[in-house]
Enzyme design. Structure first.
Site, PDB file in Angstrom:
ATOM      1  N   SER A  74       0.803  -1.222   0.000  1.00  0.00           N
ATOM      2  CA  SER A  74       0.000   0.000   0.000  1.00  0.00           C
ATOM      3  C   SER A  74       0.833   1.269   0.000  1.00  0.00           C
ATOM      4  O   SER A  74       0.283   2.367   0.129  1.00  0.00           O
ATOM      5  CB  SER A  74      -0.917   0.000   1.227  1.00  0.00           C
ATOM      6  OG  SER A  74      -1.779  -1.095   1.172  1.00  0.00           O
ATOM      7  N   THR A  76       4.205   1.242   1.697  1.00  0.00           N
ATOM      8  CA  THR A  76       5.087   1.179   2.863  1.00  0.00           C
ATOM      9  C   THR A  76       6.483   1.721   2.546  1.00  0.00           C
ATOM     10  O   THR A  76       7.037   2.527   3.303  1.00  0.00           O
ATOM     11  CB  THR A  76       5.253  -0.303   3.305  1.00  0.00           C
ATOM     12  OG1 THR A  76       4.057  -1.009   3.015  1.00  0.00           O
ATOM     13  CG2 THR A  76       5.617  -0.410   4.755  1.00  0.00           C
ATOM     14  N   HIS A 143       2.634  -4.462   9.537  1.00  0.00           N
ATOM     15  CA  HIS A 143       1.406  -4.702   8.767  1.00  0.00           C
ATOM     16  C   HIS A 143       0.280  -5.186   9.694  1.00  0.00           C
ATOM     17  O   HIS A 143      -0.775  -5.590   9.211  1.00  0.00           O
ATOM     18  CB  HIS A 143       1.644  -5.767   7.690  1.00  0.00           C
ATOM     19  CG  HIS A 143       2.547  -5.318   6.573  1.00  0.00           C
ATOM     20  ND1 HIS A 143       2.427  -4.108   5.936  1.00  0.00           N
ATOM     21  CD2 HIS A 143       3.567  -5.955   5.943  1.00  0.00           C
ATOM     22  CE1 HIS A 143       3.352  -4.016   4.984  1.00  0.00           C
ATOM     23  NE2 HIS A 143       4.052  -5.115   4.972  1.00  0.00           N
ATOM     24  N   SER A 173      -0.682  -5.363  -6.963  1.00  0.00           N
ATOM     25  CA  SER A 173       0.708  -5.230  -6.546  1.00  0.00           C
ATOM     26  C   SER A 173       1.156  -6.494  -5.800  1.00  0.00           C
ATOM     27  O   SER A 173       2.253  -7.009  -6.029  1.00  0.00           O
ATOM     28  CB  SER A 173       0.850  -4.001  -5.643  1.00  0.00           C
ATOM     29  OG  SER A 173       2.186  -3.817  -5.285  1.00  0.00           O
ATOM     30  N   TYR A 232      -2.268   6.564  -0.279  1.00  0.00           N
ATOM     31  CA  TYR A 232      -1.301   6.480  -1.381  1.00  0.00           C
ATOM     32  C   TYR A 232      -1.722   7.435  -2.506  1.00  0.00           C
ATOM     33  O   TYR A 232      -0.895   8.165  -3.067  1.00  0.00           O
ATOM     34  CB  TYR A 232      -1.280   5.026  -1.889  1.00  0.00           C
ATOM     35  CG  TYR A 232      -0.280   4.727  -2.979  1.00  0.00           C
ATOM     36  CD1 TYR A 232       0.981   4.233  -2.659  1.00  0.00           C
ATOM     37  CD2 TYR A 232      -0.596   4.910  -4.321  1.00  0.00           C
ATOM     38  CE1 TYR A 232       1.905   3.933  -3.663  1.00  0.00           C
ATOM     39  CE2 TYR A 232       0.323   4.616  -5.326  1.00  0.00           C
ATOM     40  CZ  TYR A 232       1.567   4.131  -4.990  1.00  0.00           C
ATOM     41  OH  TYR A 232       2.478   3.840  -5.988  1.00  0.00           O
ATOM     42  N   LYS A 299       5.690  -0.396 -10.545  1.00  0.00           N
ATOM     43  CA  LYS A 299       5.215   0.686 -11.407  1.00  0.00           C
ATOM     44  C   LYS A 299       4.966   1.963 -10.616  1.00  0.00           C
ATOM     45  O   LYS A 299       5.156   3.056 -11.116  1.00  0.00           O
ATOM     46  CB  LYS A 299       3.898   0.275 -12.050  1.00  0.00           C
ATOM     47  CG  LYS A 299       4.005  -0.439 -13.366  1.00  0.00           C
ATOM     48  CD  LYS A 299       2.625  -0.494 -14.011  1.00  0.00           C
ATOM     49  CE  LYS A 299       2.678  -1.121 -15.384  1.00  0.00           C
ATOM     50  NZ  LYS A 299       1.326  -1.244 -15.942  1.00  0.00           N
TER      51      LYS A 299
HETATM   52  P1  PAP Z   1       5.475  -3.837   1.161  1.00  0.00           P
HETATM   53  O1  PAP Z   1       4.130  -3.893   1.802  1.00  0.00           O
HETATM   54  O2  PAP Z   1       5.964  -5.189   0.697  1.00  0.00           O
HETATM   55  O3  PAP Z   1       6.484  -3.093   1.964  1.00  0.00           O
HETATM   56  P2  PAP Z   1       4.839  -1.533  -0.367  1.00  0.00           P
HETATM   57  O4  PAP Z   1       6.025  -0.659  -0.390  1.00  0.00           O
HETATM   58  O5  PAP Z   1       3.756  -1.201   0.601  1.00  0.00           O
HETATM   59  O6  PAP Z   1       5.296  -3.042  -0.202  1.00  0.00           O
HETATM   60  O7  PAP Z   1       4.166  -1.552  -1.789  1.00  0.00           O
HETATM   61  C1  PAP Z   1       4.861  -1.688  -2.967  1.00  0.00           C
HETATM   62  C2  PAP Z   1       4.154  -0.796  -3.958  1.00  0.00           C
HETATM   63  O8  PAP Z   1       4.553   0.568  -3.740  1.00  0.00           O
HETATM   64  C3  PAP Z   1       4.531  -1.138  -5.402  1.00  0.00           C
HETATM   65  O9  PAP Z   1       3.362  -0.800  -6.146  1.00  0.00           O
HETATM   66  P3  PAP Z   1       3.065  -1.390  -7.600  1.00  0.00           P
HETATM   67  O10 PAP Z   1       3.253  -2.861  -7.525  1.00  0.00           O
HETATM   68  O11 PAP Z   1       1.638  -1.021  -7.870  1.00  0.00           O
HETATM   69  O12 PAP Z   1       4.003  -0.719  -8.521  1.00  0.00           O
HETATM   70  C4  PAP Z   1       5.677  -0.173  -5.630  1.00  0.00           C
HETATM   71  O13 PAP Z   1       5.948   0.059  -6.992  1.00  0.00           O
HETATM   72  C5  PAP Z   1       5.161   1.069  -4.945  1.00  0.00           C
HETATM   73  N1  PAP Z   1       6.198   2.021  -4.579  1.00  0.00           N
HETATM   74  C6  PAP Z   1       7.427   1.768  -4.047  1.00  0.00           C
HETATM   75  N2  PAP Z   1       8.100   2.900  -3.872  1.00  0.00           N
HETATM   76  C7  PAP Z   1       7.309   3.909  -4.298  1.00  0.00           C
HETATM   77  C8  PAP Z   1       7.477   5.329  -4.397  1.00  0.00           C
HETATM   78  N3  PAP Z   1       8.595   5.930  -4.010  1.00  0.00           N
HETATM   79  N4  PAP Z   1       6.454   6.054  -4.891  1.00  0.00           N
HETATM   80  C9  PAP Z   1       5.321   5.459  -5.301  1.00  0.00           C
HETATM   81  N5  PAP Z   1       5.101   4.125  -5.238  1.00  0.00           N
HETATM   82  C10 PAP Z   1       6.087   3.351  -4.757  1.00  0.00           C
END
Ligand code: PAP
Length: 332
Positions: A74, A76, A143, A173, A232, A299
């Site tokens: 979401s 993180t 989480h 995701s 987000y 993405k």
């Molecule tokens: P986690 O729960 O495993 O820690 P988390 O970071 O919450 O993962 O989510 C990953 C999502 O955040 C990915 O989304 P997507 O699969 O739809 O692309 C990831 O690309 C996105 N994400 C990571 N860093 C950023 C950022 N700096 N800005 C925007 N979205 C990001």
């Protein structure tokens, strides 16, 4: 998938006799990764449940601890980066505050440990002394839903920031993440369909997503000084306003001088998807749970679910979420 290849958090080989007894009284389910049980309204794989219980029993909060909370996938990683950048800014050269920044040499998950995954999964009493510093609060992520976190925090007035994301994007995701972790080149429809069904039934790791978000939504209404509810999508559409909101909540608002110097924009740029995902430290190597660091950057867009879910899937999940959130004032 062979048991030994599973990440430790989804396995069931690290569970105490007491926790086994507890599990025998809980609703359980087996999915393609392992055995899950429902504890305090949330589904966990058994080893993760043990970690949650270790945290609840043994965590010693400090009043200025900051907890970054989310349903998986979401935002993180982004929230971790933004918070680190906010808190670190006073330590860095005013003219070039991002020079030698920790985010340039470590992945956000390496800097901000996840309580039940990085810390309490491997040990019931992890050493947290390294995280203490007189100048900065300790930063953790989780989480777990709010009521479960609160048991570990006892009555400590820690600040908790929750980032909420559209359920359909969090699902897509998660699906990509799972395929990548399992090294499945075949990102098959059938694996998406099966994940979709478990997501909608609520029986999925850390699910149901609606109860998860509701716990923090209600917590933020009851106690706005201690629980901040972020989204987000709002971070995407109004990053400046949201970063300032986060800074104010954490008690470190931007000064006029900082704003005039363009620091808000510099932090947003440092933590942007393009910048973070392009850093060597996020392109290579693995996290403490042996997950490729680049798996956390895919993405970073809003609405990518439209490329994967059928109109029928869309209306099914929307209907469930509307129903579950009805009357709460929360929509997502
Ligand atoms: P986690 O729960 O495993 O820690 P988390 O970071 O919450 O993962 O989510 C990953 C999502 O955040 C990915 O989304 P997507 O699969 O739809 O692309 C990831 O690309 C996105 N994400 C990571 N860093 C950023 C950022 N700096 N800005 C925007 N979205 C990001």
């Amino acid at each position: 998938m062979a048991e030994k290849e599973l990440n430790m958090n989804v396995r069931d080989d690290n569970v105490s006799e007491e926790t086994k007894k507890l599990i025998s009284s809980l609703p359980t389910y087996k999915d393609s990764l392992g055995k899950l049980c429902k504890y305090q309204g949330c589904w966990y794989y058994y080893n993760t449940l043990q970690a949650v219980i270790n945290f609840q029993n043994n965590f010693r909060p400090q009043n200025n601890d900051i907890i970054l909370a989310s349903f998986p996938k979401s935002g993180t990683t982004w929230l971790k980066a933004l918070t680190v950048a906010l808190l670190e800014r006073s330590k860095h050269d005013h003219d070039d505050p991002l020079n030698h920044h920790p985010l340039l040499s470590d992945n956000p998950h390496g800097i901000v440990p996840t309580l039940e995954i990085d810390m309490y999964l491997k040990s019931s009493t992890p050493d947290l002394t390294k995280l203490s510093s007189s100048s900065s609060p300790r930063l953790f992520s989780t989480h777990m839903p709010l009521h479960t976190v609160k048991e570990g925090l006892k009555d400590s007035p820690c600040k908790i920031v929750y980032v909420c994301r559209n359920a359909k994007d969090a699902l897509i995701s998660r699906w990509h993440f799972k395929c990548k972790c399992q090294k499945q080149d075949d990102v098959s429809r059938s694996s998406l369909e099966s994940m979709f069904e478990s997501f909608c039934s609520g029986v999925s790791f850390y699910g149901p997503i609606w109860d998860h978000a509701l716990s923090y939504w209600r917590g933020s209404l009851e106690n706005p000084k201690n629980v901040l509810f972020m989204r987000y999508e709002e971070l995407k559409t109004e990053p400046r306003a949201q970063l300032k909101r986060l800074a104010e909540f954490l008690g470190c608002p931007f000064t006029e001088e900082e704003e005039e110097s363009g620091l808000v924009e510099k932090i947003l740029e440092l933590c942007s998807f393009d910048n973070l995902s392009g850093l060597e430290v996020n392109k290579t190597g693995k996290t403490s749970l042996n997950i490729d660091r680049d798996s956390f950057f895919r993405k970073g867009e809003v609405g990518d679910w439209k490329n994967y879910l059928t109109p029928e899937m869309e209306s099914k999940i929307d209907m469930i979420i509307d129903q579950e959130l009805k009357g709460s004032g929360l929509t997502f």
